[in-house]
Scaffold this active site. Structure first.
Site, PDB file in Angstrom:
ATOM      1  N   GLY A 205       0.829  -1.208   0.000  1.00 24.25           N
ATOM      2  CA  GLY A 205       0.000   0.000   0.000  1.00 24.25           C
ATOM      3  C   GLY A 205       0.856   1.247   0.000  1.00 24.25           C
ATOM      4  O   GLY A 205       2.057   1.186  -0.257  1.00 24.25           O
ATOM      5  N   ASN A 206       0.229   2.382   0.269  1.00 22.33           N
ATOM      6  CA  ASN A 206       0.974   3.639   0.337  1.00 22.33           C
ATOM      7  C   ASN A 206       0.394   4.503   1.442  1.00 22.33           C
ATOM      8  O   ASN A 206      -0.597   4.124   2.067  1.00 22.33           O
ATOM      9  CB  ASN A 206       0.943   4.343  -1.017  1.00 22.33           C
ATOM     10  CG  ASN A 206      -0.472   4.650  -1.441  1.00 22.33           C
ATOM     11  OD1 ASN A 206      -1.159   5.458  -0.839  1.00 22.33           O
ATOM     12  ND2 ASN A 206      -0.942   3.963  -2.484  1.00 22.33           N
ATOM     13  N   ARG A 207       1.011   5.644   1.679  1.00 22.67           N
ATOM     14  CA  ARG A 207       0.651   6.435   2.862  1.00 22.67           C
ATOM     15  C   ARG A 207      -0.428   7.477   2.608  1.00 22.67           C
ATOM     16  O   ARG A 207      -0.676   8.331   3.455  1.00 22.67           O
ATOM     17  CB  ARG A 207       1.902   7.097   3.432  1.00 22.67           C
ATOM     18  CG  ARG A 207       2.853   6.080   4.055  1.00 22.67           C
ATOM     19  CD  ARG A 207       4.098   6.759   4.589  1.00 22.67           C
ATOM     20  NE  ARG A 207       3.772   7.895   5.420  1.00 22.67           N
ATOM     21  CZ  ARG A 207       4.497   9.017   5.469  1.00 22.67           C
ATOM     22  NH1 ARG A 207       5.566   9.149   4.725  1.00 22.67           N
ATOM     23  NH2 ARG A 207       4.130  10.005   6.252  1.00 22.67           N
TER      24      ARG A 207
END
Ligand code: CTP
Length: 396
Positions: A205-207
């Site tokens: 995923g990412n932030r």
């Protein structure tokens, strides 16, 4: 700060009247002039001195006070904004029917200012057919309804009926004054960050928190647009009044965008989309006993949704992309943005800097917006809402 407004805060007789003190205070703190109009029963819940001290003006209750100055209509006529908080079931019924048997009723009828109403009552009363119909009538007339929230009520009960929080009421009231310059437009906004599953319990995923996309959806909706929000793992609540379509992966986001885009006047791609996904998603949890000391993941490219959309332009439809870059130097950041807008082919690209501490979970953002030709069209630096409004101004 914007010019001070003359705000009438109408308070009707429910226990949530104590929270109306917070509404009056919030308007005063934001630099506005507050005139409280309280019903007789409201003053049984909260004292006149409190309201006068907080609003810094006399509290008006009596229809027959100030008759010489025609006070029963003067307050309403001169108001820039009328907020009723709390609005009891009884007050909603009176508003829907247009009653003018007290100062609050005459003030509202005499006003052409936006009317914002924050209902507060027990769940059964809120869900009663009479109240539902009154709310529908008020909405149809353009009255802005804020809340109610769901939560603890006065007794042991809990459920929908709790008055919205003062800050939220004031935000919604001020939003009601903004021009509805996007009325009739259909805007698709993507927000959040996609997650690509590795196995049933893990993902890449990412932030992205979704804050900037949510601010865009909310701003577009406040400005009258019909909004479809395609959301991937938001860390903040989606705004009310938008059509929410939740997705998880880049491929689902692509399907969502391609389904909504044909009827859209604008597509704003604020979501952080994974560029790669695991080639194979394990059906069972990946076990380290089977993997040993190293694990190699093979990733394959996801489709580039923004580029795909931009490759089939639709007359009159504006496509806006985002570029999240870690480049520290301003000129080099801009060059990356220019190269990306040329590569993606979108109408505008919103370039912002991200890093370990910048961009994602913060409440503020600083962006430069470039056109397809690579020209800087706008810079915006402020809250994510302010940045959202600057982006939406491109649609004029
Ligand atoms: N985007 C997209 N589909 C992808 C990846 C990104 O539609 N598979 C969109 C994003 O929503 C954003 C824009 O493209 O509006 C740019 O995203 P960004 O991550 O900055 O760019 P990348 O395409 O990943 O380019 P690079 O790898 O060069 O940073």
């Amino acid at each position: 700060m914007s010019d001070p407004l003359r705000v009438v805060v109408g308070i009707s007789g429910g226990i949530a009247a104590y929270k109306a003190v917070g509404v009056a205070r919030e308007f005063v703190l934001r630099g506005h002039e507050v005139h409280v109009v309280a019903t007789e029963s409201a003053l049984r819940f909260v004292g006149r001195p409190t309201l006068e001290a907080i609003s810094r003006n006399p509290v008006e209750t009596e229809l027959f006070d100030g008759v010489a100055e025609v006070r029963h209509v003067a307050l309403g006529q001169s108001a820039d904004l009328v907020v009723v908080a709390p609005a009891t079931a009884n007050t909603l019924a009176k508003l829907a029917a247009g009653f003018a048997d007290d100062l609050l009723g005459t003030t509202i009828l005499a006003s052409t200012a936006p009317l914002v109403v924050a209902p507060a009552m027990h769940t059964e009363m809120w869900q009663n057919a009479a109240t539902r119909e009154n709310i529908a009538t008020l909405r149809r007339r353009g009255v802005h309804i804020v809340g109610p929230a769901s939560g603890h009520l006065t007794g042991n009960d809990s459920g929908p009926g709790r008055m919205a929080e003062p800050g939220e009421i004031v935000d919604a009231a001020l939003a009601a004054l903004r021009p509805r310059d996007l009325a009739g437009r259909r805007i698709v906004v993507t927000a959040g960050g996609t997650r690509e599953p590795l196995d049933p319990v893990r993902f890449l995923g990412n932030r992205s928190s979704g804050r900037q996309g949510v601010a865009l959806a909310e701003a577009a909706s406040d400005r009258g647009a019909e909004v479809v929000l395609i959301a991937a793992h938001l860390e903040v609540p989606a705004p009310t009044g938008v059509e929410l379509r939740e997705v998880a992966t880049a491929e689902q986001l692509r399907e969502g965008v391609l389904a909504a885009a044909p009827s859209a006047d604008a597509v704003v791609m604020a979501a952080a989309v994974a560029d790669y996904r695991p080639e194979v998603v394990s059906e069972a949890k990946i076990k380290k006993e089977q993997q040993g000391d190293e694990l190699t993941l093979r990733l394959v490219r996801n489709p580039d949704i923004l580029a795909e959309l931009s490759a089939s332009p639709v007359e009159g439809r504006v496509v806006i992309g985002f570029a999240a870059e870690t480049e520290g130097d301003d000129a080099a950041l801009l060059e990356l943005g220019r190269a990306k807008v040329a590569r993606k082919g979108c109408d505008y690209l919103v370039v912002n800097r991200v890093g370990w501490s910048e961009g994602f979970a913060t409440e503020r953002n600083a962006v430069v917006i470039v056109s397809r030709a690579g020209d800087i069209v706008t810079r915006a630096d402020g809250s994510k809402r302010e940045v959202a409004d600057a982006i939406l101004d491109l649609l004029h």
